[in-house]
Write an enzyme that holds these catalytic residues in place. Structure first.
Site, PDB file in Angstrom:
ATOM      1  N   ASP A 298       0.091  -6.734   5.001  1.00  0.00           N
ATOM      2  CA  ASP A 298      -0.822  -8.118   5.282  1.00  0.00           C
ATOM      3  C   ASP A 298       0.087  -9.051   5.311  1.00  0.00           C
ATOM      4  OD1 ASP A 298      -2.903  -6.896   4.248  1.00  0.00           O
ATOM      5  OD2 ASP A 298      -3.141  -8.031   2.165  1.00  0.00           O
TER       6      ASP A 298
ATOM      7  N   SER B  29      -0.042 -10.055  -0.615  1.00  0.00           N
ATOM      8  CA  SER B  29      -0.503 -11.477  -0.894  1.00  0.00           C
ATOM      9  C   SER B  29       0.091 -11.933  -1.872  1.00  0.00           C
ATOM     10  CB  SER B  29      -1.690 -11.242  -0.946  1.00  0.00           C
ATOM     11  OG  SER B  29      -2.434 -10.483  -0.118  1.00  0.00           O
TER      12      SER B  29
ATOM     13  N   THR C 256       0.274  -0.601   0.132  1.00  0.00           N
ATOM     14  CA  THR C 256      -0.271  -0.277  -0.095  1.00  0.00           C
ATOM     15  C   THR C 256       0.605   1.366  -0.119  1.00  0.00           C
ATOM     16  OG1 THR C 256      -1.786  -1.357   1.161  1.00  0.00           O
ATOM     17  CG2 THR C 256      -1.676   1.197   1.433  1.00  0.00           C
TER      18      THR C 256
ATOM     19  N   ASP D  27       1.816  -6.549  -4.118  1.00  0.00           N
ATOM     20  CA  ASP D  27       1.566  -7.437  -2.908  1.00  0.00           C
ATOM     21  C   ASP D  27       1.313  -7.544  -2.452  1.00  0.00           C
ATOM     22  OD1 ASP D  27      -2.338  -5.331  -2.430  1.00  0.00           O
ATOM     23  OD2 ASP D  27      -1.416  -7.304  -1.467  1.00  0.00           O
TER      24      ASP D  27
ATOM     25  N   THR E  44      -1.438 -21.476  19.855  1.00  0.00           N
ATOM     26  CA  THR E  44      -2.240 -21.828  20.809  1.00  0.00           C
ATOM     27  C   THR E  44      -3.558 -20.674  19.422  1.00  0.00           C
ATOM     28  OG1 THR E  44      -3.374 -20.854  21.910  1.00  0.00           O
ATOM     29  CG2 THR E  44      -1.841 -19.992  22.433  1.00  0.00           C
ATOM     30  N   GLN E  45      -4.543 -21.391  19.518  1.00  0.00           N
ATOM     31  CA  GLN E  45      -5.511 -19.834  18.672  1.00  0.00           C
ATOM     32  C   GLN E  45      -5.453 -18.585  19.524  1.00  0.00           C
ATOM     33  OE1 GLN E  45      -9.213 -22.587  17.278  1.00  0.00           O
ATOM     34  NE2 GLN E  45      -8.684 -23.598  17.543  1.00  0.00           N
ATOM     35  N   CYS E  46      -5.040 -18.672  20.589  1.00  0.00           N
ATOM     36  CA  CYS E  46      -5.329 -17.610  21.409  1.00  0.00           C
ATOM     37  C   CYS E  46      -3.937 -16.267  20.575  1.00  0.00           C
ATOM     38  CB  CYS E  46      -4.460 -17.836  23.070  1.00  0.00           C
ATOM     39  SG  CYS E  46      -6.033 -18.217  23.874  1.00  0.00           S
TER      40      CYS E  46
ATOM     41  N   THR F 202       2.159 -10.034  14.898  1.00  0.00           N
ATOM     42  CA  THR F 202       1.133 -10.195  13.574  1.00  0.00           C
ATOM     43  C   THR F 202       0.196  -9.327  13.097  1.00  0.00           C
ATOM     44  OG1 THR F 202      -0.174 -12.404  13.873  1.00  0.00           O
ATOM     45  CG2 THR F 202      -0.442 -11.254  16.092  1.00  0.00           C
TER      46      THR F 202
END
Ligand code: ASP
Length: 344
Positions: free
Chosen positions: A93, A62, A16, A60, A281-283, A169
């Site tokens: 991203d 991605s 961007t 980009d 972990t998903q946390c 992240t």
């Protein structure tokens, strides 16, 4: 005594920060690097020699693939001796993936490699790109009284914060604070001064070693996100992926998953076939602890490896790196639990 002039290399890959609105489609598309520089005349005030290379094509983020990381690592290696530091302009991203991958690919790094970008293109009035770029350059040029880099790490600078790249992240697609480093303190924060948290920065045990680039990456990795209601068929479909060598399993809380017999057997079958199963972990915050609950103990006993507090991005790219080395399954499993570049 006059100080030596600093040399900084900007590597523009897309994202961007360097995009503008395409009049036909209304979507953002990349523009060339000279236009970025003309948007930031402040760069001339640094008194550094700032050179730039532009990737072709600009992408980009991605569209990032492991081949792109090789191109980046090669650009750094080729120019390593000539520059004090490197600033990589990259889309947000997948910036955390690229920064994580580069941290594993670059051994004996003694110079800053700072990824940055922006949420709003640099040509826009309210852009966050200018501050991100200017402070990143300052950080990339920072040296101590011995001439050593203050931050000899692969990092991300964004919205006044400097993070270790493999701890980050992307968590916000709207606000300028796009990144988080949920389980590790920031390396620096920019206010009136750039305040470095020296105690959190990784330094080489011995300076003067030669940069070494690990080019072999193996992408035979799959992801298994656990959810209530997941079926045996889904697990088997993931585990039967052709050439599969490792799975990042995203579990609940401190590393818990269903205890049903069929679930544990499905995981065990994969491990017996030689697949490395890593538990993260998903946390967003916190760590896997497979001793905390019976649901975690069952996984540990089945041979699942703890990914501790690693991010998803670090887990995947670390597996790419480890599987690409000449290490057997046990070695990969053992090294997943060790902090190689401060990722744990
Ligand atoms: N889609 C863009 C990219 O990652 C988003 C950004 O740069 O912020 O390249």
């Amino acid at each position: 005594m006059e100080k030596e002039k600093k040399n900084i290399l900007l590597i523009y890959t897309g994202g961007t920060i360097g995009m503008k609105v395409d009049q036909k489609t209304g979507a953002l598309v990349p523009f060339n690097f000279n236009q970025i520089v003309s948007e930031v005349p402040e760069l001339g005030k640094f008194g550094y020699d700032i050179d730039a290379i532009s990737f072709d094509p600009l992408i980009d983020s991605s569209d990032v693939q492991p081949g792109f990381w090789l191109k980046l690592a090669d650009a750094i290696e080729r120019n390593y001796e000539k520059y004090n530091g490197f600033v990589i302009l990259h889309g947000t991203d997948t910036m955390s993936y690229s920064a994580s991958a580069l941290s594993f690919m670059l051994d004996n790094l003694e110079k800053p490699v700072v990824f940055t970008g922006s949420q709003l293109p640099i040509g826009m009035l309210r852009t966050d790109g200018k501050e991100n770029l200017i402070s990143s350059i300052e950080i990339a040029a920072g040296t101590d009284e011995y001439g050593h880099a203050i931050v000899p790490e692969v990092c991300i600078y964004f919205d006044t914060m400097l993070y270790r790249g493999n701890r980050t992240t992307k968590y916000n697609a709207e606000y300028f604070r796009a990144f988080r480093s949920p389980n590790a303190p920031v390396l620096a924060q920019a206010g009136i001064h750039i305040k470095y948290n020296i105690e959190n920065i990784r330094y080489p045990h011995e300076w003067g070693k030669r940069l070494c680039v690990n080019r072999n990456l193996c992408t035979d990795v799959a992801v298994l996100k656990i959810f209530p209601g997941i079926s045996e068929k889904t697990i088997d479909a993931v585990m039967e992926t052709e050439n599969l060598k490792a799975v990042v399993m995203e579990t609940f809380g401190s590393g818990n998953a269903p205890t049903s017999e069929w679930f544990i057997s499905a995981i065990k079958r994969a491990i017996v076939r030689g697949i490395v199963v890593v538990n993260i972990t998903q946390c967003l915050e916190g760590s896997v602890d497979m001793g905390a609950y019976a649901t975690g103990v069952a996984l540990r006993d089945a041979g699942v490896v703890s990914g501790a507090d690693m991010t998803f991005e670090a887990s995947v790219t670390k597996l790419f790196y480890l599987l690409g080395q000449n290490i057997d399954r046990r070695g990969v499993a053992a090294m997943m639990g060790e902090s190689l570049k401060g990722e744990i």
